[in-house]
Design a protein around this motif. Structure first.
Motif, short mmCIF file in Angstrom:
data_model
loop_
_atom_site.label_atom_id
_atom_site.label_comp_id
_atom_site.label_asym_id
_atom_site.label_seq_id
_atom_site.Cartn_x
_atom_site.Cartn_y
_atom_site.Cartn_z
N ARG A 1 -28.36 -56.21 -107.89
CA ARG A 1 -29.55 -54.93 -107.90
C ARG A 1 -30.38 -55.64 -107.06
O ARG A 1 -30.30 -55.12 -105.70
N GLY A 2 -30.87 -56.69 -106.67
CA GLY A 2 -31.77 -57.32 -105.59
C GLY A 2 -31.13 -57.78 -104.45
O GLY A 2 -31.88 -57.70 -103.59
N LEU A 3 -30.36 -58.39 -104.46
CA LEU A 3 -29.68 -58.55 -103.32
C LEU A 3 -28.77 -57.54 -102.84
O LEU A 3 -29.05 -57.24 -101.70
N ASP A 4 -28.47 -56.65 -103.63
CA ASP A 4 -27.78 -55.26 -103.11
C ASP A 4 -29.63 -54.49 -102.32
O ASP A 4 -29.08 -53.93 -100.50
N LEU A 5 -30.52 -54.19 -102.92
CA LEU A 5 -31.39 -54.10 -102.37
C LEU A 5 -32.14 -54.68 -101.08
O LEU A 5 -32.74 -54.10 -99.64
N GLU A 6 -32.26 -56.19 -100.73
CA GLU A 6 -32.24 -56.81 -99.52
C GLU A 6 -31.14 -56.21 -98.57
O GLU A 6 -31.60 -56.38 -97.34
N LEU A 7 -29.90 -56.26 -99.43
CA LEU A 7 -28.85 -55.76 -97.99
C LEU A 7 -29.51 -54.56 -96.69
O LEU A 7 -29.54 -53.93 -96.04
N ALA A 8 -29.73 -52.98 -98.56
CA ALA A 8 -30.63 -52.30 -97.94
C ALA A 8 -31.36 -52.25 -97.13
O ALA A 8 -31.91 -51.92 -96.36
N ARG A 9 -32.61 -53.15 -97.30
CA ARG A 9 -33.43 -53.55 -96.54
C ARG A 9 -33.39 -53.73 -94.96
O ARG A 9 -33.43 -53.27 -94.30
N LEU A 10 -32.41 -54.75 -95.02
CA LEU A 10 -32.00 -55.08 -93.07
C LEU A 10 -31.38 -54.23 -92.83
O LEU A 10 -31.73 -54.44 -91.39
N ALA A 11 -30.22 -53.77 -93.42
CA ALA A 11 -30.25 -52.67 -92.59
C ALA A 11 -30.40 -51.43 -91.99
O ALA A 11 -30.67 -50.98 -90.62
N ALA A 12 -31.38 -50.73 -93.19
CA ALA A 12 -32.86 -50.01 -92.52
C ALA A 12 -32.92 -50.55 -91.50
O ALA A 12 -33.95 -50.04 -90.53
N LEU A 13 -33.85 -51.19 -91.29
CA LEU A 13 -35.08 -52.42 -90.57
C LEU A 13 -34.09 -52.32 -88.87
O LEU A 13 -34.41 -52.18 -87.86
N VAL A 14 -33.03 -52.91 -88.98
CA VAL A 14 -32.65 -52.96 -87.89
C VAL A 14 -31.71 -51.47 -87.57
O VAL A 14 -32.18 -51.38 -86.11
N ALA A 15 -31.87 -51.10 -88.09
CA ALA A 15 -30.83 -49.52 -87.78
C ALA A 15 -31.97 -48.93 -87.23
O ALA A 15 -32.45 -47.96 -86.41
N VAL A 16 -33.53 -48.78 -87.83
CA VAL A 16 -34.33 -48.42 -86.74
C VAL A 16 -34.85 -48.44 -85.69
O VAL A 16 -35.15 -48.28 -84.89
N ARG A 17 -34.72 -50.35 -85.82
CA ARG A 17 -35.19 -50.84 -84.35
C ARG A 17 -33.67 -50.56 -83.30
O ARG A 17 -35.11 -49.90 -82.00
N ARG A 18 -32.98 -50.20 -83.66
CA ARG A 18 -31.72 -49.73 -83.00
C ARG A 18 -32.59 -48.25 -81.95
O ARG A 18 -32.08 -47.74 -81.59
#
Length: 449
Positions: free
Chosen positions: A342-359
């Motif tokens: 569950r912690g790793l899943d949230l890390e994936l979500a954090r990275l996806a959100a950060l990259v998507a908003v930057r773009r």
């Protein structure tokens, strides 16, 4: 009157049961049927109705992204101007833009469009009163090209280019019987982008020529029920949310299994509000789709994108995250089984959100300015990973977005973060299509935490 709002998604079918004043009576979801040979899509819909105990006389409003959603190819005159304008309009209309071609189409260009397997083609090009030769040439190529079949079974074309050449282009397409829908020019003059007419035409073509052709149901009731593509409806819902948000802009991050979508409704100020003649003006109510950022089908690509953005060094255990991303990428139906996953899943979500908003924030062209997100007062998260975690998990993901000062964009100065836990944005968007139901839509939007 009771209203059942339904979203037929690729993985889950979601429903919200609403009272006649917009009060949410209940929400539920069920696995989507009718895809990958699993029965009929209405089987899951009936299960959803049973879970919500929907009255027989309830009014049903529905949208759909099942069967891959709406795949759009854009054909324009010049890539950095009209093709770019068409690309933005396609995204705002809820489409996944799978191909962009510019200039006079060649045989190889037509083959490239065909290989992208679009459900629809958006044909744009030229400002009103300008050169119509490229638009007419491309209409001829598309008329003769065997894209999705021939005649009435061919992929439909929405013509939204030079208004003075539009009718002639439609006549050329009609010579082979290709379905055609006409719209106003998406770029009537340099620097001005006008999306609404084309957005409505794309929706019309989606309903008339696409949704019933995906083989999701043998019952015509499904095609009659669906009103629009889900991302188009969600953008409407974000617009409604912005209308009831006091004094600020709205940013929505929807983290899915295959893509991460970002929506924003902004009010430009100062230089951003001015008209520039050398670029295509941004859409202030906009959606971007990051097709390489998904929690399952594209999990490995999330890690790759994080490396490119120099974000992997913010992860406590990069090797464990990379291994986890590989596992879920190979088994996209898997769910976290313990606290570690569950912690790793949230890390994936954090990275996806950060990259998507930057773009989303970055300019589409070097001559443009970043999208002005500093005045965002409401950051709304969506997607299963956020709906099914606790407050700490949501803060881990959305708090990272609000503190991303290294991303090259101006982060919101004073934004609150929340999650659309009941998935109501789509319901608000469905209701907002009818002006008489706008107060109901606003009532639904106010119930998002």
């Amino acid at each position: 009157m009771t209203i059942l709002a339904v979203d037929f998604g690729s993985t889950f079918t979601k429903g919200a049961l609403l009272a006649d004043d917009g009060t949410v009576l209940g929400t539920a979801s069920t696995p989507t049927t009718g895809t990958q040979g699993r029965g009929d899509i209405l089987d899951g819909y009936r299960a959803l109705r049973g879970a919500l105990d929907v009255p027989d006389d309830a009014t049903v409003r529905a949208c759909s992204s099942a069967g891959g959603g709406l795949r759009l190819a854009v054909v324009g005159y010049e890539r950095t101007v009209t093709a770019q304008a068409g690309h933005r309009v396609g995204l705002s209309a809820g489409a996944k833009v799978v191909h962009v071609a510019a200039g006079e189409l060649t045989t190889a260009d037509v083959a490239g469009i065909r290989a992208s397997r679009p459900d629809m083609i958006l044909l744009v090009g030229g400002t009103d009163g300008g050169n119509g030769n490229v638009l007419l040439h491309n209409a001829g190529r598309l008329a003769k090209g065997a894209i999705g079949g021939h005649g009435a079974h061919a992929v439909p074309v929405v013509v939204a280019g030079n208004i003075d050449a539009r009718d002639e282009a439609a006549a050329v397409l009609a010579t082979t019987g290709r379905p055609t829908v006409l719209a106003d020019n998406v770029l009537p003059q340099i620097g001005v982008i006008a999306p609404e007419s084309a957005r409505a035409a794309i929706r019309d073509a989606f309903l008339r020529h696409v949704i019933g052709g995906k083989g999701l149901s043998r019952d015509p009731a499904f095609a009659e029920m669906v009103e629009a593509a889900t991302p188009d409806v969600v953008l409407r819902g974000v617009e409604v949310l912005a209308s009831v948000t006091d004094g600020g802009d709205v940013l929505v991050v929807d983290i899915g299994g295959a893509t991460t979508d970002v929506y924003s409704c902004l009010t430009p100020e100062g230089e951003d509000a001015g008209l520039r003649k050398d670029v295509v003006a941004p859409l202030w109510h906009a959606r971007t789709v990051e097709g390489d950022l998904g929690m399952r089908w594209n999990a490995e690509h999330v890690v790759e994108a994080a490396v490119a953005e120099h974000l992997l060094d913010t992860v406590a255990d990069p090797e464990a995250l990379t291994a986890y991303a590989t596992r879920v990428h190979e088994r996209p139906g898997s769910l976290p089984v313990d606290d570690v996953e569950r912690g790793l899943d949230l890390e994936l979500a954090r990275l996806a959100a950060l990259v998507a908003v930057r773009r989303h924030a970055r300019p589409a062209q070097p001559t443009e300015s970043p999208r002005p997100l500093a005045n965002v007062t409401a950051l709304v998260g969506s997607g299963g990973v956020l709906r099914h975690t606790d407050a700490a998990g949501r803060d881990h993901v959305l708090g990272a977005v609000l503190s991303d000062h290294a991303g090259g964009w101006k982060v919101p100065r004073a934004a609150r973060a929340t999650v659309d836990t009941a998935y109501l944005l789509f319901a608000a968007g469905l209701l907002a299509d009818d002006p008489a139901e706008l107060p109901l839509a606003q009532r639904v939007a106010t119930q998002i935490p």
